[in-house]
Design a protein around this motif. Structure first.
Motif, short mmCIF file in Angstrom:
data_model
loop_
_atom_site.label_atom_id
_atom_site.label_comp_id
_atom_site.label_asym_id
_atom_site.label_seq_id
_atom_site.Cartn_x
_atom_site.Cartn_y
_atom_site.Cartn_z
N SER A 1 0.85 -1.19 0.00
CA SER A 1 0.00 0.00 0.00
C SER A 1 0.89 1.23 0.00
O SER A 1 2.10 1.14 0.19
N ALA A 2 0.23 2.38 -0.12
CA ALA A 2 0.92 3.65 0.06
C ALA A 2 1.25 3.79 1.54
O ALA A 2 0.62 3.14 2.39
N THR B 1 -2.86 8.06 0.92
CA THR B 1 -4.00 8.09 0.00
C THR B 1 -4.99 9.19 0.40
O THR B 1 -5.51 9.90 -0.47
N ARG C 1 -11.16 1.83 -1.67
CA ARG C 1 -10.34 2.03 -0.46
C ARG C 1 -10.07 0.69 0.23
O ARG C 1 -10.97 -0.12 0.37
N GLY C 2 -8.84 0.54 0.63
CA GLY C 2 -8.43 -0.72 1.26
C GLY C 2 -8.14 -1.80 0.23
O GLY C 2 -7.96 -2.97 0.57
N GLY C 3 -8.08 -1.39 -1.07
CA GLY C 3 -8.04 -2.36 -2.16
C GLY C 3 -6.73 -3.11 -2.36
O GLY C 3 -6.67 -4.03 -3.19
N SER C 4 -5.69 -2.76 -1.62
CA SER C 4 -4.41 -3.48 -1.83
C SER C 4 -4.53 -4.96 -1.46
O SER C 4 -3.84 -5.80 -2.04
N PHE D 1 -3.84 -1.73 -4.93
CA PHE D 1 -4.89 -0.72 -5.04
C PHE D 1 -5.10 -0.17 -6.44
O PHE D 1 -6.23 0.13 -6.83
N GLU E 1 0.85 4.48 -4.02
CA GLU E 1 1.37 3.11 -4.15
C GLU E 1 2.59 3.08 -5.07
O GLU E 1 3.49 2.25 -4.89
N1 ASP Z 1 -3.80 3.02 0.00
C1 ASP Z 1 -5.15 2.58 -0.25
C2 ASP Z 1 -6.09 3.11 0.82
O1 ASP Z 1 -5.63 3.81 1.71
C3 ASP Z 1 -5.29 1.12 -0.41
C4 ASP Z 1 -4.90 0.25 0.77
O2 ASP Z 1 -4.28 0.74 1.70
O3 ASP Z 1 -5.24 -0.93 0.78
O4 ASP Z 1 -7.26 2.87 0.73
#
Ligand code: ASP
Ligand code: ADP
Ligand code: MG
Length: 722
Positions: free
Chosen positions: A38-39, A44, A185-188, A171, A110
């Motif tokens: 992820s970033a 993000t 969001r949260g897609g990694s 992501f 990312e």
């Molecule tokens: N960086 C993205 C987010 O903050 C993806 C992730 O962290 O999974 O949503």
């Protein structure tokens, strides 16, 4: 092939990235690795704000701040020529970011994190190959195009058969027309699952900042525990209903290609975490976890309890409703069930309490009663209470089936409350940054909570805190106190507190107010309540005076004044030692003892004969000590006289039946001369001795240590567990 995914907090700074690299290195020694990242945490969110910022100056200062965070990581990870090369690459990425508009800004996080990590791996001779997920993972109108994505991934990896480590941004993806897109969001997590499914990986590891998938979000419910294994279906249910530890779409590719997902803690790599896999249907009723989602528009939240193999589902809704109501959480409508998940809706303001209540009900060992404690007073006794509760937790649980959880704490300056529980290690720190405790704000806040069945433990020596007891009792809160002043109030107030406790079905216990942990009050109550009426109570219960008097040996040892001064200097006496000599503290104890025996004694009923004549009590403290030195010969004479007769003097509080008195009892506090046949003769140091004489039984003599914060703490715990 192994796929490892690290989230934003796992790559938040150079130290954490170094830890990630250690884990990757260890895994790469076993098999080829695809590392998905992820970033860096918060990046993000910043990029979304940058994309939406119209003000050019503000926008460039936001970009500069983001650049500074990344440069700091680069400075820590690289030196010399390598650092220069990475900085040049950052220049070009940030140039592209400055030119990007709106949503196009979002994917840069990312790219930044993975470019830095890939370069660092190359420095470590791990020959990392960076995969551009934007070209490989394809979406159509935001929806994944699965087969094409898998084909692209396989094609990108195939030519690099010698490569040990691939690094891919999570992501990010692109639409069929090439415009950049994301997986949500949260897609990694989802990206990692796609890479794993595409290459048929043997292992898919989601490394994050918690020990695994837990029975609740540990930030909301501190007693949550890690679930070692769970089915795909349960993990999906938790993820869909708010447990962000795993992004819900991740389950799809893992499930259809039969790859187990390991959720592990990047701060504790030796821990196995949670394994999500295909599992046979559970044989026994299992509670998997509790989670929630908020609906900001309505101010309501939906709580979801995920289960497996529940045989009588109807009862679960009722049990959930009852436990929420019992904890004062108002439920909107009725709880309902969808498959193995049970739902209830309540105000978002109460969701944390609701989660804690449901967690307690379903996860915290059904037979184990959890006693929630609000602790007032964090001095000697309070601290000792906390450390004893911690040290004895295992023993308490195995012997009594109960556990004590501290949910609020206050000292004279500040307080803090956390319905999920306050861990003893963090207590001091959290209290330091707590809210102001002025004017009993701690109690005000407890009264706004739905804390029925909790216990308010008073370890203060406040003279007016008892005025708040009845308010707490009316809200269903039990009271345990070691504060003697709270009981030695006028009898009417004492009786009112006792009655309020009875009427509200709560307990009010204060065994440690007399004789510390000695079972004095319960023995008196035991006899008095069982129609064996008390004839007399005699007690040597002033630790301070006992210690001085029992050490005093006339002309053969230090003077009485010097012993008193020593006790005064080591804070064993009250600030003005005459409070002890005048019998004030003993008076409080005698009031409590007598009332426990059913005698409504007031302070004015007690005849006190102080150890010294009145002129010692109406002068300054220095003059007092001077007078005491001058009085020494009187002490010596008395001591010698008693010694000659084989007797000793003791400061005794007595309640004795006497029909000539209005209460039917006479109460006295005075020096008595005792011979070796008297149990008081043998008292030493800070010991206490109490003799309870009743009509039908032989005298009960209770002798033991009357002093010490650890003992007080164990007495309080006994009151709690009764
Ligand atoms: N960086 C993205 C987010 O903050 C993806 C992730 O962290 O999974 O949503
Ligand atoms: P990452 O950046 O590693 O992807 P996330 O913040 O997306 O991490 O997910 C981890 C967080 O999920 C935890 O810090 C925790 O607060 C939260 N969480 C919510 N529910 C649960 C649960 N049932 N078990 C563990 N963590 C949970
Ligand atoms: Mg995440």
């Amino acid at each position: 092939m192994r796929v490892l995914k690290f989230g934003g907090s796992s790559v938040a700074d150079a130290t954490r990235i170094s830890r990630v690299l250690d884990i990757v290195e260890a895994e790469a020694a076993k098999d080829r690795v695809i590392l998905v990242c992820s970033a860096i945490s918060g990046c993000t969110d910043s990029l979304i704000r940058i994309g939406g910022q119209r003000d050019a100056a503000l926008r460039s200062s936001m970009i500069a701040a983001l650049r500074a965070r990344h440069s700091q990581i680069v400075r820590r990870l690289f030196t010399g020529e390598q650092r220069r090369q990475v900085e040049t690459e950052l220049d070009s990425i940030f140039e592209d970011l400055s030119a990007a508009k709106g949503e196009q800004c979002v994917p840069f996080g990312e790219i930044l994190s993975t470019r830095i990590i890939a370069r660092k791996l190359n420095c470590e001779q791990l020959s990392a190959f960076w995969l551009d997920s934007r070209r490989l993972v394809k979406t159509d109108g935001g929806k994944l195009v699965e087969e094409l994505s898998y084909k692209n991934i396989r094609a990108a990896i195939k030519p690099h058969s010698q490569t040990r480590v691939f690094v891919a941004p999570g992501f990010i993806a692109s639409e069929l027309d090439g415009t950049v897109s994301t997986l949500g969001r949260g897609g990694s997590d989802y990206s990692a699952a796609l890479y794993a499914a595409a290459v048929g990986a043997d292992s898919l590891q989601i490394w994050t900042d918690v020990p695994g998938i837990m029975t609740a979000n540990p930030r909301q419910v501190s007693s949550a525990v890690t679930v070692p294994t769970m089915s795909y279906a349960s993990a999906l249910s938790l993820a869909e209903n708010g447990a962000k530890v795993l992004y819900a779409p991740t389950l799809g590719p893992a499930m259809s290609s039969g790859i187990a997902i390991e959720v592990r803690n990047s701060f504790d790599p030796s821990n196995a975490g949670t394994i999500v896999c295909k599992s046979d249907p559970a044989q026994v009723e299992t509670w998997v976890g509790v989670t929630s989602t908020d609906d900001p528009g309505s101010g309501l939240s939906t709580l979801c309890l995920v289960s497996e193999a529940v045989r009588v589902p109807e009862i679960v809704c009722e049990r959930m409703l009852a436990c929420l109501q019992e904890n004062g959480v108002r439920v909107e409508g009725k709880p309902w069930r969808e498959g193995d998940a049970y739902f209830a809706r309540c105000s978002t303001a109460f969701i944390k309490e609701a989660l804690c209540a449901v967690h307690r009900e379903f996860f915290e060992n059904a037979s184990l009663g959890v006693i929630d404690v609000f602790l007032a007073g964090y001095g000697g006794v309070g601290r000792s209470f906390v450390s004893t509760v911690t040290a004895a937790a295992g023993r308490i649980a195995s012997r009594t089936g109960k556990s004590i959880r501290i949910v609020g704490v206050s000292n004279s300056r500040s307080y803090m409350i956390d319905p999920g529980g306050i861990s003893p290690e963090q207590l001091e720190q959290r209290l330091r940054y707590g809210k102001s405790a002025q004017n009993y704000a701690f109690i005000d806040e407890i009264e706004t909570l739905s804390a029925r069945k909790a216990v308010f433990v008073d370890c203060t020596d406040s003279h007016d805190i008892h005025l708040r007891y009845e308010g707490l009792m009316r809200r269903g809160i039990n009271i345990v106190t070691s504060n003697r002043r709270s009981l030695a109030v006028p009898y009417a107030q004492y009786a009112s507190m006792k009655a309020t406790a009875r009427e509200n079905g709560v307990f009010f216990r204060y065994d440690t107010t007399v004789g510390n942990a000695l079972p004095i009050l319960e023995s008196i109550a035991g006899r008095a309540n069982c129609s064996d009426s008390i004839v007399a109570i005699e007690a040597v219960i002033s630790c301070t005076l006992n210690q001085i008097i029992s050490r005093y040996d006339g002309s053969r040892g230090p003077s009485f004044a010097s012993l008193l001064r020593e006790a005064h200097e080591s804070a064993l006496t009250e600030p003005d030692p005459r409070t002890d000599l005048g019998g004030k503290d003993v008076l409080r104890k005698l009031l409590i003892l007598s009332r426990e025996a059913g005698v409504p004694l007031e302070a004015s009923d007690v005849e006190i004969s102080p150890m010294l004549p009145p002129e010692f009590f109406d002068c300054g403290i220095d003059e007092f000590f001077a007078k005491l030195e001058a009085w020494e010969q009187n002490f010596i004479d008395l001591e010698d006289e008693l010694d000659g007769k084989g007797m000793r003097q003791r400061f005794v509080a007595t309640l004795r039946r006497d029909k000539t008195r209005p209460l039917g009892y006479r109460a006295e506090i005075k020096m008595q001369h005792v011979d070796p046949s008297d149990p008081f003769y043998w008292v030493t140091g800070t010991e206490n001795v109490t003799v309870i004489r009743s009509e039908q039984s032989a005298p009960l003599i209770i002798r033991g240590a009357g002093e010490g914060t650890r003992l007080a703490a164990s007495g309080i715990i006994r009151d709690l567990l009764q």
